[in-house]
Design an enzyme around this catalytic site. Structure first.
Site, PDB file in Angstrom:
ATOM      1  N   ASP A 156       0.957  -1.233   0.060  1.00 51.07           N
ATOM      2  CA  ASP A 156      -0.086  -0.062   0.054  1.00 51.07           C
ATOM      3  C   ASP A 156       0.773   1.250   0.100  1.00 51.07           C
ATOM      4  OD1 ASP A 156      -2.439   1.484   0.287  1.00 51.07           O
ATOM      5  OD2 ASP A 156      -1.544   1.947   2.281  1.00 51.07           O
TER       6      ASP A 156
ATOM      7  N   ASP B 238      -1.631  -0.495   6.140  1.00 49.93           N
ATOM      8  CA  ASP B 238      -1.816  -0.319   7.419  1.00 49.93           C
ATOM      9  C   ASP B 238      -3.454   0.458   7.894  1.00 49.93           C
ATOM     10  OD1 ASP B 238      -1.893   2.281   6.060  1.00 49.93           O
ATOM     11  OD2 ASP B 238      -0.882   3.318   7.701  1.00 49.93           O
TER      12      ASP B 238
ATOM     13  N   ASP C 128      -7.274  -1.663   4.150  1.00 50.88           N
ATOM     14  CA  ASP C 128      -6.240  -2.688   3.759  1.00 50.88           C
ATOM     15  C   ASP C 128      -6.654  -4.216   4.326  1.00 50.88           C
ATOM     16  OD1 ASP C 128      -4.978  -1.072   2.012  1.00 50.88           O
ATOM     17  OD2 ASP C 128      -3.767  -0.216   4.057  1.00 50.88           O
TER      18      ASP C 128
END
Length: 762
Positions: free
Chosen positions: A306, A501, A505
């Site tokens: 990410d 995080d 996600d």
């Protein structure tokens, strides 16, 4: 067996072996044999129990070989061999328990330090309460030496924190008022007040403890492989023993085969190595949910990351302040920060932080209020200030230029309006983590073939980050469902790790072969969905985890394979009648000990892909890193000076040039020269030669040249300021100096200072 009970069997069998040997030496051979036989029976009873327990669980394990060897030694009157087997079996079990306890020691330390009480302010007085009673918003006192009970924000005082148990960082860190503090760290300084932002159950440390309790070595695929190997090893052993007996007519040969076919290499090697790897990872601030996750991480070939909060800092930073024509950038920032002091917005926090870093005095705003859809408004010195969207008409060329620049840079804009008109704009960017480029290079060196960046952000912003990091694929504009689909597509092609995080996600983490959560600031949802949690807010710990996982898997397979190979070779020798049972027992114990100690190598640090630095060099890196942080805001003086150069204001231009030149000669150049004299020689030693710093030294020479050129311009300007004929060269010199310095700072932070961020991990 617990406590002293663990030592009963090894002590009893060893004592009987010693006593029997003394009796034989004294000429009482029959009595000595009886003592040897007693030792054999003492070990045979628990061995039969272990076999029965396995059979009840519908498993026929290698413990059966040990029981048969003990019974066989009694049957053929090889009492000495039986006693030695008993000692070896009891010692092996004790060694197994001790090895696994040592390997899990760092994991156990995590939950042994769980805070159980806190001090909550009640009527202005701190009162002791249980941590389960803490509610969000409670004001707590954290005394010196005590563990922070819940995640929170420092309200009063400066917190000096020992975060080593949570992150692996050995040096204490400071947190000022307004800074977030995770639970589980220890107050290494004076008492401070903390405002709880979550309950104890939802805190960072609670999530880490839950993972630690779930962590077991026996679930790893390589351990299950050892279990499957036992399924053929036991029949093969019985077949070789039976063949040796039939071929020779001597049952002693069969017993010798059983003696050297000890179960220890199968039973101990893989679990001890995996448990050691789990413990090693925990020491680096990486908690792995079970041996299976660690073993799978060691096979990873694709890594999906990410962007926000993983590859970037996750905290917007002020990149530039642009004042309206005729305005002052420092004043624009001061007004915005004064208003934003009372705002909790993430951009407001960044603006206030930037103003304080530049030493700006911030007045207390009057009549602060939030204007729906517009931003934060207040009165500063009697003047109305609005921080948020631009006020008034938006047709000026200056505003259009600023908006175009923000779009090109992928920056967020916060407009500062004074008395209903734009006074300036603050540009903010979520900076790439300093350790991200080096970490991605380490991951490739460790065997990751494919790096994918997955984000819900705009494509142009994602591409600008990807260009710096050199990832293989960029997937932008994806929501939670899109992220899951992208992860599943990659999983179909290779063993895939997903790192994230945020709350959005969590589904993608669960869809990957291994989900990794940046747990220091990550959401509770992502932490629960992940197989691995990085407790430190540092991406380089991911590369550490991958190094540990690959090395652990290699050691586990090596230990089990070599142990079984040596056992098989010894079985052949014993079947040929060349290895009597007593000697076979000694040989096999040597194999067992070698296998166990080889597996425990996974506990020791290994170089892996990390570049190690010595303590003196690390201190230099930290010193110059702090100096960079102090100098960076002032670099904007150079660009602002170039922006303001005008032919019709030569006196003002000369004053700007004087201020910039003074900053360069008194602050920046001494810093660069100190780096050249002290830091670069140290980095040459660490990185393997002067060629590793030659390009940085060349940049220092260019900075010196441009500063001298600027000084010459200042001399030629005289009291009247620079003439129109020099403005073009002046602008080129200033813009060039700003670009070179900005790039140089970025390069040093990535290539050198990022080494200090992880150098202290044990």
């Amino acid at each position: 067996m617990e406590g002293k009970g663990r030592l009963l069997l090894p002590a009893g069998t060893a004592g009987a072996l010693l006593a029997g040997g003394i009796l034989h030496l004294a000429g009482a051979g029959r009595a000595g044999d009886l003592v040897f036989a007693a030792a054999t029976v003492l070990a045979l009873v628990p061995a039969v129990w272990w076999v029965a327990t396995a059979l009840r669980a519908r498993r026929f394990g290698v413990d059966a070989i040990a029981a048969l060897a003990l019974a066989g030694a009694l049957a053929v009157h090889e009492y000495l061999a039986g006693a030695m087997i008993a000692v070896m079996l009891a010692g092996g079990r004790t060694l197994e328990e001790r090895a696994l306890r040592r390997a899990r020691r760092d994991l156990a330390a995590l939950y042994e330090r769980v805070p159980r009480t806190a001090r909550r302010y009640i009527g202005g007085v701190p009162q002791p309460i249980g941590v389960t009673e803490i509610a969000r918003g409670d004001l707590l006192l954290v005394p010196a030496g005590e563990t922070v009970p819940v995640d929170g924000v420092v309200v009063r005082g400066t917190a000096l924190l020992d975060e080593s148990a949570l992150t692996g960082e050995s040096l204490p860190v400071e947190r000022d008022e307004g800074d977030a503090v995770p639970s589980g760290v220890v107050n290494a300084g004076s008492p401070f007040d903390l405002r709880a932002t979550v309950t104890a159950a939802d805190s960072t440390y609670a999530g880490v403890v839950r993972l630690a309790r779930e962590t077991e070595a026996g679930t790893a695929p390589v351990v299950r492989l050892a279990d499957r190997a036992a399924a053929w090893f036991v029949p093969a052993t019985l077949l070789v023993a039976g063949a040796a007996w039939l071929a020779s007519g001597d049952p002693v040969r069969a017993v010798a085969v059983l003696v050297v076919a000890t179960p220890c290499p199968l039973l101990l090697a893989a679990p001890a190595a995996i448990a050691s790897g789990l413990s090693r990872a925990a020491r680096h601030g990486v908690v792995v949910k079970g041996g299976g996750a660690l073993e799978t991480l060691g096979r990873a070939r694709t890594l999906i990351l990410d962007k926000t909060g993983t590859l970037t800092a996750g905290r917007p930073q002020v990149a530039d302040v642009v004042a309206a024509p005729g305005g002052d950038a420092a004043e624009v920032l001061r007004l915005a920060a004064a208003v934003d002091q009372v705002s909790s917005h993430v951009l407001a926090t960044a603006i206030v932080r930037a103003a304080r870093a530049r030493g700006l005095a911030l007045p207390v705003p009057d009549d602060p209020r939030e204007e729906p859809g517009q931003g934060m408004a207040a009165r500063i010195g009697g003047r109305p200030v609005l921080v948020g969207k631009a006020a008034g008409p938006r047709s000026s060329r200056w505003e259009a230029a600023v908006r175009a620049r923000a779009a090109l840079d992928g920056a967020m804009t916060v407009w500062v309006n004074l008395a209903g008109r734009p006074a300036g704009v603050i540009l903010l960017r979520d900076a790439v983590r300093a350790d991200a480029p080096r970490t991605l290079r380490r991951l490739r060196a460790a065997g990751v073939d494919r790096l994918v960046m997955l984000t819900g952000d705009r494509a142009e912003v994602a591409e600008s980050v990807a260009a710096v990091l050199g990832v293989d694929r960029v997937l932008a504009g994806h929501g939670p469902a899109g992220k899951v689909a992208a992860v599943r597509e990659e999983v179909a092609g290779a063993t895939t790790v997903m790192v994230g995080d945020g709350v959005n996600d969590a589904p993608a983490l669960a869809a990957a072969d291994v989900g990794v959560a940046m747990g220091a600031r990550g959401s509770a949802a992502s932490t629960r969905a992940a197989d691995v949690v990085i407790t430190a807010d540092r991406l380089d710990r991911l590369a550490d985890a991958l190094d540990i996982a690959r090395r652990t898997r290699r050691i586990a397979v090596q230990s089990a394979g070599v142990g079984i190979g040596l056992s098989l070779a010894a079985m052949v020798v014993a079947a040929a009648g060349l290895l009597p049972p007593a000697a076979g027992a000694v040989l096999q114990e040597g194999i067992d000990v070698a296998v166990i100690f080889n597996a425990l190598r996974a506990l020791r640090p290994a170089r892996g892909t990390r570049t190690r630095v010595d303590a003196a060099t690390e201190e230099l890196l930290r010193r110059f890193q702090l100096e960079h942080a102090g100098l960076r805001p002032s670099l904007e003086l150079i660009r602002e000076c170039a922006d303001r150069l005008a032919a019709d204001e030569p006196a003002a231009a000369r004053e700007d040039l004087r201020r910039v030149h003074e900053f360069l000669t008194r602050e920046l150049l001494p810093h660069e020269h100190a780096e050249e004299d002290r830091l670069y020689p140290a980095m040459s030693r660490v990185l393997g030669g002067p060629e590793t710093t030659v390009t940085m030294s060349r940049t220092h020479a260019e900075i010196d040249r441009l500063v001298r050129r600027l000084g010459r311009h200042l001399e030629l300007a005289g009291l009247d300021g620079p003439g129109p004929e020099r403005l073009a060269d002046l602008r080129a010199c200033l813009y060039g100096l700003h670009a070179v310095l900005t790039l140089h700072f970025d390069q040093e932070e990535e290539a050198y200072f990022s080494l200090a961020a992880g150098a202290s991990a044990a």
